[in-house]
Design a protein around this motif. Structure first.
Motif, PDB file in Angstrom:
ATOM      1  N   ALA A 133      44.787  30.826  34.695  1.00 20.47           N
ATOM      2  CA  ALA A 133      43.544  30.856  33.925  1.00 20.47           C
ATOM      3  C   ALA A 133      42.701  32.061  34.337  1.00 20.47           C
ATOM      4  CB  ALA A 133      42.765  29.559  34.152  1.00 20.47           C
ATOM      5  N   ALA A 134      42.557  32.249  35.644  1.00 19.38           N
ATOM      6  CA  ALA A 134      41.757  33.375  36.140  1.00 19.38           C
ATOM      7  C   ALA A 134      42.388  34.704  35.727  1.00 19.38           C
ATOM      8  CB  ALA A 134      41.627  33.289  37.658  1.00 19.38           C
TER       9      ALA A 134
ATOM     10  N   MET B 172      34.812  37.173  38.301  1.00 26.30           N
ATOM     11  CA  MET B 172      35.342  37.876  39.474  1.00 26.30           C
ATOM     12  C   MET B 172      35.704  39.315  39.107  1.00 26.30           C
ATOM     13  SD  MET B 172      36.102  37.202  42.592  1.00 26.30           S
ATOM     14  CE  MET B 172      37.154  37.866  43.892  1.00 26.30           C
ATOM     15  N   ALA B 173      36.341  39.476  37.946  1.00 24.56           N
ATOM     16  CA  ALA B 173      36.777  40.819  37.541  1.00 24.56           C
ATOM     17  C   ALA B 173      35.596  41.660  37.078  1.00 24.56           C
ATOM     18  CB  ALA B 173      37.838  40.723  36.436  1.00 24.56           C
ATOM     19  N   LYS B 174      34.562  41.044  36.520  1.00 26.91           N
ATOM     20  CA  LYS B 174      33.424  41.800  35.994  1.00 26.91           C
ATOM     21  C   LYS B 174      32.123  41.081  36.352  1.00 26.91           C
ATOM     22  CE  LYS B 174      33.622  45.006  32.284  1.00 26.91           C
ATOM     23  NZ  LYS B 174      34.110  45.332  30.955  1.00 26.91           N
ATOM     24  N   PRO B 175      31.702  41.178  37.602  1.00 27.59           N
ATOM     25  CA  PRO B 175      30.528  40.404  38.053  1.00 27.59           C
ATOM     26  C   PRO B 175      29.251  40.742  37.295  1.00 27.59           C
ATOM     27  CG  PRO B 175      31.715  41.348  39.924  1.00 27.59           C
ATOM     28  CD  PRO B 175      32.314  41.950  38.686  1.00 27.59           C
TER      29      PRO B 175
ATOM     30  N   THR C  32      36.016  31.914  36.024  1.00 32.83           N
ATOM     31  CA  THR C  32      36.048  32.504  37.364  1.00 32.83           C
ATOM     32  C   THR C  32      36.763  33.854  37.328  1.00 32.83           C
ATOM     33  OG1 THR C  32      35.968  30.326  38.408  1.00 32.83           O
ATOM     34  CG2 THR C  32      36.866  32.123  39.736  1.00 32.83           C
ATOM     35  N   GLY C  33      37.840  33.938  36.545  1.00 33.40           N
ATOM     36  CA  GLY C  33      38.548  35.216  36.402  1.00 33.40           C
ATOM     37  C   GLY C  33      37.671  36.275  35.761  1.00 33.40           C
ATOM     38  N   VAL C  34      36.943  35.875  34.717  1.00 42.97           N
ATOM     39  CA  VAL C  34      36.045  36.824  34.032  1.00 42.97           C
ATOM     40  C   VAL C  34      34.983  37.324  35.012  1.00 42.97           C
ATOM     41  CG1 VAL C  34      34.296  37.078  32.219  1.00 42.97           C
ATOM     42  CG2 VAL C  34      36.396  35.779  31.749  1.00 42.97           C
TER      43      VAL C  34
ATOM     44  N   ALA D  19      38.085  27.819  35.469  1.00 40.49           N
ATOM     45  CA  ALA D  19      39.023  28.752  36.112  1.00 40.49           C
ATOM     46  C   ALA D  19      39.141  30.053  35.307  1.00 40.49           C
ATOM     47  CB  ALA D  19      40.388  28.087  36.277  1.00 40.49           C
ATOM     48  N   PHE D  20      39.190  29.965  33.990  1.00 40.87           N
ATOM     49  CA  PHE D  20      39.188  31.190  33.167  1.00 40.87           C
ATOM     50  C   PHE D  20      37.899  31.964  33.446  1.00 40.87           C
ATOM     51  CE2 PHE D  20      42.480  31.283  29.715  1.00 40.87           C
ATOM     52  CZ  PHE D  20      43.110  30.062  29.938  1.00 40.87           C
TER      53      PHE D  20
ATOM     54  N   HIS E  25      39.066  22.338  39.012  1.00 43.76           N
ATOM     55  CA  HIS E  25      38.432  23.653  38.827  1.00 43.76           C
ATOM     56  C   HIS E  25      36.919  23.525  38.955  1.00 43.76           C
ATOM     57  CE1 HIS E  25      42.413  24.670  37.657  1.00 43.76           C
ATOM     58  NE2 HIS E  25      42.362  24.004  36.525  1.00 43.76           N
TER      59      HIS E  25
ATOM     60  N   ARG F   1      32.661  27.482  45.539  1.00 46.92           N
ATOM     61  CA  ARG F   1      32.559  28.942  45.710  1.00 46.92           C
ATOM     62  C   ARG F   1      31.134  29.430  45.484  1.00 46.92           C
ATOM     63  NH1 ARG F   1      37.375  28.826  42.410  1.00 46.92           N
ATOM     64  NH2 ARG F   1      39.145  28.911  43.836  1.00 46.92           N
TER      65      ARG F   1
ATOM     66  N   GLU G 265      42.445  27.352  43.253  1.00 45.22           N
ATOM     67  CA  GLU G 265      42.633  25.982  43.735  1.00 45.22           C
ATOM     68  C   GLU G 265      44.005  25.410  43.368  1.00 45.22           C
ATOM     69  OE1 GLU G 265      40.006  27.105  42.210  1.00 45.22           O
ATOM     70  OE2 GLU G 265      39.802  26.276  40.192  1.00 45.22           O
TER      71      GLU G 265
END
Ligand SMILES: Cc1ncc(C[n+]2csc(CCOP(=O)(O)OP(=O)(O)O)c2C)c(N)n1
Ligand code: SF4
Ligand SMILES: [Mg+2]
Lengths: 377, 271
Positions: A63-64, B82-85, B78-80, B75-76, B105, B112, A56
């Protein structure tokens, strides 16, 4: 077997270099002139089972990136000036929490929205000092599409090896020009992956530097349960305000870079052996500088070029030596005086240091450089 | 037999930093019970937070914990995810963290519908920085930056989450402690983005300024204003004046984000 050669844009070469390095995660937010890096990876990453997410905003993207890196991903993010300004807080987070990741900044005119489609080199000091607090930075400045490809691989290697964010500073010209790129065969270029802990989960401390300045990084979801924070922390990863622990950690995070300069720094030296006037140039500006050196040589002027591929940590030692050899060092940059400050700091008045600055969205041309050299000699 | 919280707490990390009477500890206990109910494997559970008193929670939990920057937890996380569902991802934090600096966020995580459970500990104030008003402070209330009364309108976090697309939204209070773990557990079991708002108290920076004589008074308020959704259905608008609904407020099925991305991978690979 014939080498794989392709005509590609700098941004595309960056994406291809990332893929070669093992990048399997991209998070970003669209911004000119960096968007092609994201576009290429949005196509290529899912093909190899990697992940692409358009966040976004740029803060969310970084962060992601950090979240993904903690699960073991090799993560990339690309942006330009306004986005880079937004990322600064989390760039510092990646420094203190020691998270390997790579961020590309395709520089354009600025400040603010500036000139979105015009080139700039005005974020060079921001790359080092943009985030608050003391920290180390590794910043690479490639100047051709081939070099962008290879330096992106090196950026990932340095990020993984030193467990920290690495920035690649392109400029709009390098990012959008098209050149022949020879793609490396598998195994041809070295690929470094982060060191994983050799101790059991029960004994693991994410910042235990007793065995080396770069502590091994475990992966979330692999049986190691550990804590990550942006607060000053002790070896076990938990917050501390104990003066001696904070001091030691702060210093180690800078020393891990400063004690390994020979491994991290990389320069090109062009016709420097007898040079009396040295052009200090990087990125697309170095292409004009090389042309200027050749022209000046034809006229009998002993010119040469020093071109850092690692801009930060700054090549203090080599520039100091050159300042003893040269009558003048001339720094062409598409800004109003950024890296020239470092050259002046290091030269300590031993030679003339001159600057050529341009911020009108036009590249610095060889004629401008030649005129300046003649003026200072 | 007394419930064993110790097994989920990191050895040596207590006492916590929270003030006596702070509701954050009640919520942490509820979260621990919910993690148990759902049989979560702590090796495969990430607990992600931002900055604030509430956001200090992950440090006490024996899991993969990530204490990030102010507002950025979603947002952090989401990265976790997304990378490791395959990991269970829990996000915890305060009202200020989640709806002011982290509002962007927050709404996009809801949109999403990424499979995470976001627990917002809403004490209507910026506790950690000493009691400045947050987007969840009642209009007219006193805070260190609204000594003449808060002129700002107040966010309804549940409505915000529903509007943004969260597919499971529930609300509880720190007073109704026995309900907290049930709501969180249901959120964890739900596939998609679940928001669990827990109305909470901050005696130190909100209570004192707003004429609550004790923590008990603050808890009494939570008790008085809460109306379970089933009971509310039988009440008139006049009777509901000044009340807040508790329980599961919204539940729907919608494609989950990492599953959608798995489809993207299939399409890209031509399978
Ligand atoms: C970028 C940034 N801005 C401001 C702050 C200061 N800050 C720390 S915690 C906080 C408010 C926390 O409030 P809330 O999220 O409601 O949590 P609480 O302390 O009430 O539990 C603020 C404003 C910060 N740490 N970072
Ligand atoms: S300041 Fe308020 S929110 Fe923070 S620990 Fe104390 S009571 Fe809790
Ligand atoms: Mg709060």
């Amino acid at each position: 077997m014939a080498k794989k050669v392709a005509l590609m844009q700098g941004n595309e070469a960056c994406a291809q270099g990332a893929l070669y390095a093992g990048c399997d995660f991209f998070a970003g937010y669209p911004i000119t002139p960096s968007t092609e890096v994201a576009e290429v990876l949005s196509i290529e990453l899912p093909k190899i089972g990697g992940k692409f997410i358009q966040m976004e905003d740029e803060i969310g993207a970084t962060a992601a990136l950090i979240g993904a890196a903690l699960t073991g991903a090799k993560a990339l993010d690309s942006t330009s000036g306004p986005g880079m300004s937004l990322k600064q807080e989390l760039l510092g987070y990646a420094c203190i929490a020691e998270i390997p990741c790579v961020i590309v900044n395709v520089q354009r005119g600025g400040p603010s929205t500036g000139m979105p489609t015009g080139p700039g080199q005005s974020d060079m000091q921001q790359a080092m000092w943009g985030t608050h607090g003391d920290h180390a930075a590794i910043v690479l400045t490639p100047a051709s599409c081939q070099e962008i490809y290879e330096e992106t691989v090196r950026a990932f290697n340095l990020a993984e090896k030193y467990r920290m964010p690495v920035q690649i500073q392109l400029d709009e010209i390098c990012a959008h020009m098209r050149e022949r790129v020879t793609l490396a065969e598998p195994g041809e270029l070295e690929i470094i992956n982060r060191e994983k802990p050799s101790v059991s989960p029960a004994d693991y401390k994410p910042y235990d530097a007793t065995k080396g300045m770069v502590p091994p990084l475990a992966t979330y979801g692999s049986g190691y349960r550990f804590h990550v924070t942006g607060l000053n922390k002790a070896a076990d990863g938990f917050p501390t305000t104990k003066a001696e622990l904070v001091d030691a950690e702060e210093r180690r995070q800078i020393d891990k870079v400063m004690f390994n300069l020979a491994d991290i720094q990389k320069n090109e030296e062009y016709l420097l052996d007898d040079a009396e006037v040295i052009l200090f140039a990087y990125g697309s500006t170095s292409r004009s500088a090389r042309y200027a050196v050749n022209e000046l040589r034809k006229e009998g002027v002993k010119a040469g070029m020093f071109r850092p591929l690692t801009m930060w940590p700054f090549p203090d030692d080599r520039v100091a030596e050159l300042s003893k050899q040269a009558k003048a060092i001339v720094c062409p940059e598409m800004n109003l005086g950024q890296m020239v400050r470092e050259v002046q700091r290091v030269a300590q008045g031993r030679c003339t240091v001159a600057h050529i600055g341009r911020v009108d969205g036009e590249p610095i041309n060889p004629g401008q450089i030649i005129d300046k050299v003649k003026e200072v000699l | 037999m007394a419930y064993d919280y110790e097994k989920s707490i990191r050895p040596g990390k207590l006492p916590h930093i929270w003030c006596p009477g702070c509701g954050h500890g009640i919520i942490m206990k509820g979260l621990i019970r919910a993690m148990d109910t759902c049989n979560l494997d702590r090796n495969n559970t990430a607990v992600v937070s931002g900055i604030g008193c509430a956001s200090r929670l992950p440090g006490y939990l024996d899991a993969c914990t990530l204490h990030t920057a102010h507002g950025r937890a979603a947002a952090f996380a989401t990265g976790v995810k997304m990378a490791k569902p395959e990991m269970t991802v829990l996000v915890v934090g305060g009202d200020g963290d989640g709806t002011a600096i982290g509002g962007n966020h927050f709404i996009h995580a809801c949109r999403r519908n990424i499979d995470m459970t976001y627990i917002i500990m809403n004490n209507s104030i910026y506790g950690m920085t000493g009691g400045q008003f947050s987007p969840c402070t009642p209009t007219g209330a006193l805070a260190s930056t609204t000594v003449y009364g808060n002129p700002d309108p107040t966010f309804d976090i549940a409505k915000l989450a529903i509007g943004a697309g969260a597919t499971f939204v529930a609300r509880g209070t720190a007073y109704h402690a026995a309900q907290i773990d049930k709501l969180i557990a249901e959120g964890i079991q739900h596939k998609g983005l679940a928001v669990i708002e827990i109305l909470d108290d901050c005696p130190t920076t909100y209570g004192r300024r707003n004429k609550f004589r004790s923590v008990i008074d603050m808890m009494k308020r939570l008790k008085d204003i809460a109306v379970p959704v089933a009971a509310a259905a039988k009440m008139t608008p006049e009777q509901l004046e000044g009340k807040v609904l508790t329980g599961v407020l919204h539940k729907e099925e919608r494609p989950e984000y990492t599953e959608q991305y798995a489809e993207v991978i299939k399409r890209a690979q031509g399978v």
